[in-house]
Scaffold this motif. Sequence first.
Motif, PDB file in Angstrom:
ATOM      1  N   THR A 135      -9.332  -4.590   5.613  1.00  0.00           N
ATOM      2  CA  THR A 135      -9.930  -3.465   4.889  1.00  0.00           C
ATOM      3  C   THR A 135      -8.869  -2.428   4.538  1.00  0.00           C
ATOM      4  O   THR A 135      -7.903  -2.223   5.262  1.00  0.00           O
ATOM      5  N   ASN A 136      -9.118  -1.784   3.409  1.00  0.00           N
ATOM      6  CA  ASN A 136      -8.136  -0.837   2.889  1.00  0.00           C
ATOM      7  C   ASN A 136      -7.852   0.343   3.820  1.00  0.00           C
ATOM      8  O   ASN A 136      -6.690   0.681   4.047  1.00  0.00           O
ATOM      9  N   PRO A 137      -8.865   1.017   4.385  1.00  0.00           N
ATOM     10  CA  PRO A 137      -8.543   2.148   5.264  1.00  0.00           C
ATOM     11  C   PRO A 137      -7.619   1.749   6.405  1.00  0.00           C
ATOM     12  O   PRO A 137      -6.685   2.492   6.731  1.00  0.00           O
ATOM     13  N   GLN A 193      -0.242   3.942  -2.405  1.00  0.00           N
ATOM     14  CA  GLN A 193      -1.442   4.697  -2.027  1.00  0.00           C
ATOM     15  C   GLN A 193      -1.116   5.756  -0.992  1.00  0.00           C
ATOM     16  O   GLN A 193      -1.665   6.855  -1.025  1.00  0.00           O
ATOM     17  N   VAL A 202      -4.033   1.344   5.019  1.00  0.00           N
ATOM     18  CA  VAL A 202      -3.393   2.630   4.723  1.00  0.00           C
ATOM     19  C   VAL A 202      -3.036   3.344   6.016  1.00  0.00           C
ATOM     20  O   VAL A 202      -1.941   3.889   6.163  1.00  0.00           O
ATOM     21  N   PHE A 213     -12.284   7.801  -1.986  1.00  0.00           N
ATOM     22  CA  PHE A 213     -13.185   8.737  -1.313  1.00  0.00           C
ATOM     23  C   PHE A 213     -12.461  10.002  -0.912  1.00  0.00           C
ATOM     24  O   PHE A 213     -13.020  11.095  -0.985  1.00  0.00           O
ATOM     25  N   LEU A 233       0.798  -1.227   0.000  1.00  0.00           N
ATOM     26  CA  LEU A 233       0.000   0.000   0.000  1.00  0.00           C
ATOM     27  C   LEU A 233       0.827   1.272   0.000  1.00  0.00           C
ATOM     28  O   LEU A 233       0.274   2.361   0.068  1.00  0.00           O
ATOM     29  N   ALA A 243      -8.360   0.774  -4.073  1.00  0.00           N
ATOM     30  CA  ALA A 243      -7.905   1.843  -3.184  1.00  0.00           C
ATOM     31  C   ALA A 243      -9.142   2.610  -2.714  1.00  0.00           C
ATOM     32  O   ALA A 243      -9.361   3.749  -3.111  1.00  0.00           O
ATOM     33  N   PHE A 244      -9.962   1.965  -1.883  1.00  0.00           N
ATOM     34  CA  PHE A 244     -11.231   2.568  -1.460  1.00  0.00           C
ATOM     35  C   PHE A 244     -11.004   3.892  -0.756  1.00  0.00           C
ATOM     36  O   PHE A 244     -11.610   4.894  -1.081  1.00  0.00           O
ATOM     37  N   PHE A 245     -10.098   3.850   0.198  1.00  0.00           N
ATOM     38  CA  PHE A 245      -9.866   5.042   1.011  1.00  0.00           C
ATOM     39  C   PHE A 245      -9.460   6.205   0.120  1.00  0.00           C
ATOM     40  O   PHE A 245     -10.033   7.297   0.185  1.00  0.00           O
ATOM     41  N   LEU A 246      -8.479   5.955  -0.744  1.00  0.00           N
ATOM     42  CA  LEU A 246      -7.973   7.022  -1.598  1.00  0.00           C
ATOM     43  C   LEU A 246      -9.065   7.537  -2.532  1.00  0.00           C
ATOM     44  O   LEU A 246      -9.142   8.738  -2.799  1.00  0.00           O
ATOM     45  N   HIS A 284     -14.422  -7.084   2.469  1.00  0.00           N
ATOM     46  CA  HIS A 284     -14.813  -7.543   3.805  1.00  0.00           C
ATOM     47  C   HIS A 284     -15.827  -6.608   4.421  1.00  0.00           C
ATOM     48  O   HIS A 284     -15.537  -5.919   5.392  1.00  0.00           O
ATOM     49  N   LEU A 335       0.135   2.265   7.688  1.00  0.00           N
ATOM     50  CA  LEU A 335       1.339   2.822   7.084  1.00  0.00           C
ATOM     51  C   LEU A 335       1.494   4.306   7.423  1.00  0.00           C
ATOM     52  O   LEU A 335       2.567   4.766   7.800  1.00  0.00           O
ATOM     53  N   VAL A 336       0.383   5.042   7.287  1.00  0.00           N
ATOM     54  CA  VAL A 336       0.475   6.492   7.489  1.00  0.00           C
ATOM     55  C   VAL A 336       0.910   6.824   8.914  1.00  0.00           C
ATOM     56  O   VAL A 336       1.757   7.686   9.135  1.00  0.00           O
ATOM     57  N   ASN A 390      -4.974  -5.794   1.684  1.00  0.00           N
ATOM     58  CA  ASN A 390      -6.250  -5.232   2.127  1.00  0.00           C
ATOM     59  C   ASN A 390      -7.029  -6.165   3.054  1.00  0.00           C
ATOM     60  O   ASN A 390      -8.230  -5.998   3.216  1.00  0.00           O
ATOM     61  N   THR A 391      -6.362  -7.150   3.646  1.00  0.00           N
ATOM     62  CA  THR A 391      -7.122  -8.117   4.459  1.00  0.00           C
ATOM     63  C   THR A 391      -7.932  -7.434   5.549  1.00  0.00           C
ATOM     64  O   THR A 391      -9.080  -7.790   5.781  1.00  0.00           O
TER      65      THR A 391
END
Lengths: 99, 467, 285
Positions: C146-148, A58, C151, C73, A55, C68-71, B14, C154-155, C143-144
Amino acid sequence: MSLTNYLVLSTLLFTIGTMAVLLRRNGIIVFMGVELMLNATNLALVTFSRMHGNLDGQVFAFFVMVVAAAEVVIGLAIIVAIFRTRRSASVDDVNLLRN
Amino acid sequence: MNTVTLGSLLASPHPVADFSNDNGWIWLLKAVGIVVFLLVSVLFALWFERRLVARMQLRPGPNWHGPAGAWQSFADAGKLLLKEDMTVKAADKVVYHVAPLISVTCALLIYAVIPFGPEVSIFGVVTPLQLTDFSGGVLYILGVTALGVYGIVLGGWSSGSTYPLLGAVRSTAQIISYELSMSLALIAVVIMSGSMSTSAIVEAQAQFWWAVTLFPAFVLYVISMVGETNRLPFDLPEAEGELVSGFMTEYSSMKFAWFFLAEYINMLNVSAVATTLFLGGWRAPWPLSAINDGMFNTGWWPVLWFVVKVWMFMFLFVWIRGSLLRFRYDQFMKFGWKVLIPIGLVFVVGVATIQVLRLELEGVDLRTPLMIGAGVVVVLAVLSLFLPERKEPEPELSEPEPFDAFAGGYPVPPLPGQVLPPSPRAARRAAAQEAAAEPGTVAVLEAEEAPQDEAGQTPETKESDDV
Amino acid sequence: MTSASSLVTALTEAGTTSSGEATLFWVLAPLMVLGALGLLFSRRTIHVAVSIAGVMVGLAILYVAQEAFFLGFVQIVVYTGAIMMLFLFVLMLVGVDASDSLVETISGQRWIGLLAGLGTGAVLVGIVTRASFAAPVGLEAANTDTNPVGVSRLVFGNYVLALEVVGTLLVTAALGALVLTHRRRLTRKVGQREIAEAKVAQGARLTPLAAPGVYARHNAMDVPALDPYGEPIEESVSRVLRIRGQEAAAEAFALQEDAEERAVPEDEWLTTTEDPDELEGGEQK
């Protein structure tokens, strides 16, 4: 469809943004060109992130967005300030320091 | 409506809610159901609002067509459909026609992520009463709201007219600033629930509604949701007294009806979001939820609670409209930026700290100390009501100025504490009564009084004529 | 649903996308390029802004399609919701008709620019299409949770310093914008109350001006309103019309005792007051 298509789309958008910066005179449109270039790189970053399966790409795109927001805030403030004194948003009129 | 395809695209791998049993026609059924629910609610809302405001203003309201005037909304809708559809000459045609559609489409999209209830069985298919659900539900709501503003801004600009443009500029500034405080309120909920999916947030409120535990965020949200929907007292983009109707001044007939529809659907949207995020969504209110092992939280019952809660907010909207006056624009912006946003920021930081502490002290039961803390805050708040109000610094009481009854040429009544200068006529009357004992002088005094009165009054009346 | 979503977004064994995603791409990509071309060919700045906003929504949908769901939105909230809205706001502020000047300040700039742009495009497309990438991995594993969540790990983990720096940058930029657009007030601010008091002290009109034509028997802008005595109110007609001498004669519409006099002759409707005294009188407020 392979993921390269996304990259090609990204480069096309980037090129259009570059040309807008080079060709248009209206400061606001030039700015939108810069925004489009940043967006195009974001698309590439997201695609690369998917290719590599992590990621980080992203996260990079996220930081690009934040920096773009900061840049737009300052840029538009400059345009408004120039417009107030010069009554024009054209980049050619910003030559007060020239002579 | 492209809700279905978009929804299926957005659904995360999910989701919290389990849609695995859904098939095409269940999707369709839910999507159509949502649109029908919204349209019927808007028709009802028109009647509801007019009756309620009328009640508050001590007049009957629409009471002629149908039972209690209920068909009035249909008459209004028919009128809008059949009116002449005008396009302004100075308008930017394409944008002018597209703007209302943007507004209404974005308004219709929000309900896709709102859970109406838990899993039910529709014709033998067990499925959650929700069109779609994904890990970024709250972000989706914010994003769609942000897109909806385009309808207003573009509609105002493309009309090519002054008032709509002013309305559009106002609404841009307004929605950008109030969306900030709104998102801050939502972030607090997201932090506490640990998820951005709407069904997970409802799940997290099984014990306490966030409206109770996150009360400041709730208040923040309710205030900014009124600002977000352009309703009184924040209806500055369409302030009738100042801007005719703001961004929709140049719209008529069906194009106007789209804006109108979008505005009412947006009210339903923010009410539904408030219900889902703060009032426990479809969960039954406390005493009912305890009956018979939560019987009222299963099956189709939750739809009832959800609709009741949404309409509570709709009632609140009408109530506010009936009782508050419109803000002045600068006061309104000041309120948003200098009051709501700082409060929101501080509150989010506080909530985040608490949440981190909770995670750090995993296993330690923090509920009791938190409840005690909340109790202390409530007690302090109640006690603060009994504190004597701080006295306004009394204005320095210097020598009271002699009261000038004709300041600047206008007759002014005395304020409390001021005394009229002794009337010359009273003095004369006293003198006349005294003189009544001596009959000889009366005639002289009366002759003196008459011309004086005339001289005193004539300039005054003349002046008021001029004004 | 899970099956449907994985149908749409997941990569196949060979590292290519599903047919659903391909359809989405081929529908969106041409639209986005067309929208972006608006940047080059649109005359009106607002149209440019709208088409770019459309491109950004398209990008958001592509992000979502690329897991990239989070990105996606954030793209909508930040770019379309805030940045493009800011552009629109500035456009309305500085006047939307600020158009391009056609004078070339640097001779041949247009051709040089075109060449440079097309060259960049050619080089980039060439590189991207000729490069051979390893087989795409896809984000299923990443993304296991969930993507947010992925991310944010990492952030707030590896990149927390960058996040703080960027946050500082954003605050600095906001302050900078405030400083740049701030104008010091040259005169004291006059409040609502002070204006009202000044009006009373001057004996000026306290109420708003009467609207033209409302109480007269005519609804046009150039017909003055009538006061309760049936006299025309000169100030009710727009000052511009009065100075231009385009005001209609009020007497023709005034309430008259005689029914016969009410019938207004056609030419009298069109007479305008050109009395210089009256025009001067019109300039007060």
